[in-house]
Design an enzyme around this catalytic site. Structure first.
Site, PDB file in Angstrom:
ATOM      1  N   VAL A  57     -11.298  -6.294  -0.923  1.00 42.24           N
ATOM      2  CA  VAL A  57     -10.651  -7.438  -1.533  1.00 42.24           C
ATOM      3  C   VAL A  57      -9.159  -7.458  -1.246  1.00 42.24           C
ATOM      4  O   VAL A  57      -8.452  -6.543  -1.624  1.00 42.24           O
ATOM      5  CB  VAL A  57     -10.868  -7.411  -3.058  1.00 42.24           C
ATOM      6  CG1 VAL A  57     -10.174  -8.572  -3.717  1.00 42.24           C
ATOM      7  CG2 VAL A  57     -12.347  -7.430  -3.357  1.00 42.24           C
ATOM      8  N   PRO A  58      -8.687  -8.476  -0.564  1.00 42.57           N
ATOM      9  CA  PRO A  58      -7.264  -8.591  -0.223  1.00 42.57           C
ATOM     10  C   PRO A  58      -6.438  -8.999  -1.432  1.00 42.57           C
ATOM     11  O   PRO A  58      -5.922 -10.098  -1.497  1.00 42.57           O
ATOM     12  CB  PRO A  58      -7.258  -9.669   0.856  1.00 42.57           C
ATOM     13  CG  PRO A  58      -8.434 -10.529   0.537  1.00 42.57           C
ATOM     14  CD  PRO A  58      -9.452  -9.637  -0.092  1.00 42.57           C
ATOM     15  N   CYS A  59      -6.305  -8.103  -2.379  1.00 42.90           N
ATOM     16  CA  CYS A  59      -5.598  -8.443  -3.615  1.00 42.90           C
ATOM     17  C   CYS A  59      -4.129  -8.707  -3.323  1.00 42.90           C
ATOM     18  O   CYS A  59      -3.421  -9.295  -4.130  1.00 42.90           O
ATOM     19  CB  CYS A  59      -5.763  -7.327  -4.617  1.00 42.90           C
ATOM     20  SG  CYS A  59      -5.749  -5.698  -3.885  1.00 42.90           S
ATOM     21  N   HIS A  60      -3.668  -8.306  -2.164  1.00 40.59           N
ATOM     22  CA  HIS A  60      -2.253  -8.527  -1.844  1.00 40.59           C
ATOM     23  C   HIS A  60      -1.972  -9.995  -1.563  1.00 40.59           C
ATOM     24  O   HIS A  60      -0.849 -10.423  -1.499  1.00 40.59           O
ATOM     25  CB  HIS A  60      -1.854  -7.648  -0.657  1.00 40.59           C
ATOM     26  CG  HIS A  60      -2.739  -7.803   0.523  1.00 40.59           C
ATOM     27  ND1 HIS A  60      -3.820  -6.979   0.758  1.00 40.59           N
ATOM     28  CD2 HIS A  60      -2.714  -8.698   1.524  1.00 40.59           C
ATOM     29  CE1 HIS A  60      -4.407  -7.376   1.870  1.00 40.59           C
ATOM     30  NE2 HIS A  60      -3.764  -8.409   2.364  1.00 40.59           N
TER      31      HIS A  60
END
Length: 109
Positions: A57-60
């Site tokens: 998951v690209p939480c950034h």
DNA sequence: ACAATGACCCAGT
DNA sequence: AACTGGGCCATTG
């Protein structure tokens, strides 16, 4: 690794988060709304904070409504996040803020 | 099961 | 422009 147990909520959150295309960002509120929970942007942040799917998951790519990055971001902190985003094409303001008018991605419209 | 915490958002003063 | 309070929900101890 423990059992990966996630709720429907988390599932949706991750799904939407993963849907964010490269070079775009999204906000917690947007994800919350898209997930159908509207005002539960908090839960979104919480879920991403624990982030059981960190590499997936690209939480950034998720910022707050102000366009700023989360203050207690893990994985090295905001600097790392900003660097990553810049490397993806996101441009930051002098204040370290993202231009949501250009980079915010809307899940549905 | 309960209480507390948290990477939030909005509106009012 | 800054501060306060209220609201929603999930995860953790």
């Amino acid at each position: 690794m423990k059992n990966v147990k996630i709720s429907k909520f988390a599932e949706k959150v991750y799904k939407f988060t993963k849907k964010i295309p490269k070079g775009k960002v999204s906000t917690y509120g947007q994800i919350a709304k898209a997930s159908g929970y509207g005002k539960s942007s908090r839960a979104v942040g919480n879920t991403l904070h624990k982030n059981p799917f960190a590499p997936v998951v690209p939480c950034h790519r998720v910022v707050n409504s102000n366009g700023f990055l989360a203050k207690n971001f893990g994985s090295g902190g905001i600097k790392s996040q900003q660097k990553l985003l810049e490397s993806e094409g996101i441009v930051f303001d002098i204040s370290g803020k993202v231009d949501l008018n250009k980079f915010q991605y809307f899940f549905k419209e």
